[in-house]
Design a protein around this motif. Sequence first.
Motif, PDB file in Angstrom:
ATOM      1  N   ALA A  57       0.823  -1.213   0.000  1.00 19.23           N
ATOM      2  CA  ALA A  57       0.000   0.000   0.000  1.00 19.23           C
ATOM      3  C   ALA A  57       0.854   1.257   0.000  1.00 19.23           C
ATOM      4  N   ILE A  58       1.961   1.241   0.772  1.00 16.53           N
ATOM      5  CA  ILE A  58       2.841   2.406   0.798  1.00 16.53           C
ATOM      6  C   ILE A  58       3.578   2.563  -0.528  1.00 16.53           C
ATOM      7  N   ALA A  64       4.978   5.379  -8.964  1.00 13.32           N
ATOM      8  CA  ALA A  64       6.083   5.276  -9.931  1.00 13.32           C
ATOM      9  C   ALA A  64       7.229   6.251  -9.656  1.00 13.32           C
ATOM     10  N   MET A  65       7.145   7.049  -8.589  1.00 12.81           N
ATOM     11  CA  MET A  65       8.239   7.977  -8.291  1.00 12.81           C
ATOM     12  C   MET A  65       9.504   7.252  -7.857  1.00 12.81           C
ATOM     13  N   PHE A  70      16.296   2.012  -6.636  1.00 15.83           N
ATOM     14  CA  PHE A  70      17.273   1.044  -6.147  1.00 15.83           C
ATOM     15  C   PHE A  70      18.256   0.739  -7.276  1.00 15.83           C
ATOM     16  N   GLU A  71      19.529   1.011  -7.019  1.00 16.13           N
ATOM     17  CA  GLU A  71      20.549   0.844  -8.051  1.00 16.13           C
ATOM     18  C   GLU A  71      20.916  -0.622  -8.291  1.00 16.13           C
ATOM     19  N   GLU A  72      21.361  -0.879  -9.525  1.00 19.00           N
ATOM     20  CA  GLU A  72      22.007  -2.126  -9.925  1.00 19.00           C
ATOM     21  C   GLU A  72      21.234  -3.375  -9.501  1.00 19.00           C
ATOM     22  N   LEU A  73      19.968  -3.407  -9.855  1.00 18.54           N
ATOM     23  CA  LEU A  73      19.167  -4.583  -9.548  1.00 18.54           C
ATOM     24  C   LEU A  73      19.444  -5.686 -10.559  1.00 18.54           C
ATOM     25  N   PRO A  74      19.426  -6.944 -10.130  1.00 21.45           N
ATOM     26  CA  PRO A  74      19.573  -8.035 -11.086  1.00 21.45           C
ATOM     27  C   PRO A  74      18.382  -8.066 -12.038  1.00 21.45           C
ATOM     28  N   VAL A  79      11.943  -2.861  -8.960  1.00 22.86           N
ATOM     29  CA  VAL A  79      12.077  -1.953  -7.825  1.00 22.86           C
ATOM     30  C   VAL A  79      11.092  -2.313  -6.715  1.00 22.86           C
ATOM     31  N   TYR A  80       9.887  -2.753  -7.088  1.00 23.94           N
ATOM     32  CA  TYR A  80       8.916  -3.157  -6.063  1.00 23.94           C
ATOM     33  C   TYR A  80       9.467  -4.306  -5.221  1.00 23.94           C
ATOM     34  N   ASN A  81      10.037  -5.316  -5.879  1.00 25.19           N
ATOM     35  CA  ASN A  81      10.616  -6.444  -5.152  1.00 25.19           C
ATOM     36  C   ASN A  81      11.754  -5.990  -4.254  1.00 25.19           C
TER      37      ASN A  81
END
Length: 294
Positions: A57-58, A64-65, A70-74, A79-81
């Motif tokens: 919810a948060i 989408a802002m 989060f940088e350098e995600l696999p 970003v949600y995960n």
Amino acid sequence: MAKIFGVNTKISGKVGQLLYRQTKAGTIVSELPMKPATPLRTQRQMNIRAQWANLGAIYKQFDAMLRKGFEELPPSMNVYNAFIQANLGVVRVYITKTMKLNGGAILAPYQITRGSLPSIAMTLNANNLLVSSVALGTLSIDATTTVAQFSQALLDNNESFLEGDQLTFFHGIQTVDAVTRTPRATIRGHKVILNTADETPLWDVVGQLGFSVEDNCVATSQRITNGAAVWVHSRENAEGDLKVSTQFFYVENSALATYQSNAALNASINSYGGVNARAVYLQPVFNPTLTPAP
């Protein structure tokens, strides 16, 4: 399993939880296994699931802002995960299924970004105003202060900022729905891109709340009550890759403690079906009409 005689020898097939089969040796009856009516839900599983509702919810309130927060995600993680992973089990907040369906959300000190730029520290001063570590030297901000003046002061007093960088102020407000009495949260973002040639009045771009001066630093213009706030430094390169500072929400929320309690945890777990740690199996029941073979 039993071999039977009498009227029951005429039966074949499934009757209730019993299966009748006709064989050369006679009628055989066996009990069907009962499948669990609901999936297994251990206490540990439900403790985790009870946190998902408020986290989702948060995150939704950021609209989408945080899409590059989060940088350098696999490749397998969005970003949600990453937001869920960063906060699950760290900041525990529990709302019920009904609250979630009614748009409920509780502002909490969640981590909202993770990156390689230096973090912006935040402290409360003697006036209970939230003061950042972003220094402005001797600049004082009023309605006539331009983006150019703000940018120059920030660049002159902070080595980690460059022309073209962005400073974003996120502000959350905690309210209660007038009809359902559900606690609700609203989050808004206000950003300024550092540009020493932009003569637009600063407060026309970002508003006063998160872009005022206290103790020669960027600060809020009023106390944060029943809400949350944070500044985020970000930088986008020519390839579109975004670098951010690692930041956590500062929260002043009278409703938070209620939704971190054991009572809130139990209410949330029960709203999703409760704990069901073991399957229920049929117990043998004596039936005098079924006579075992001698």
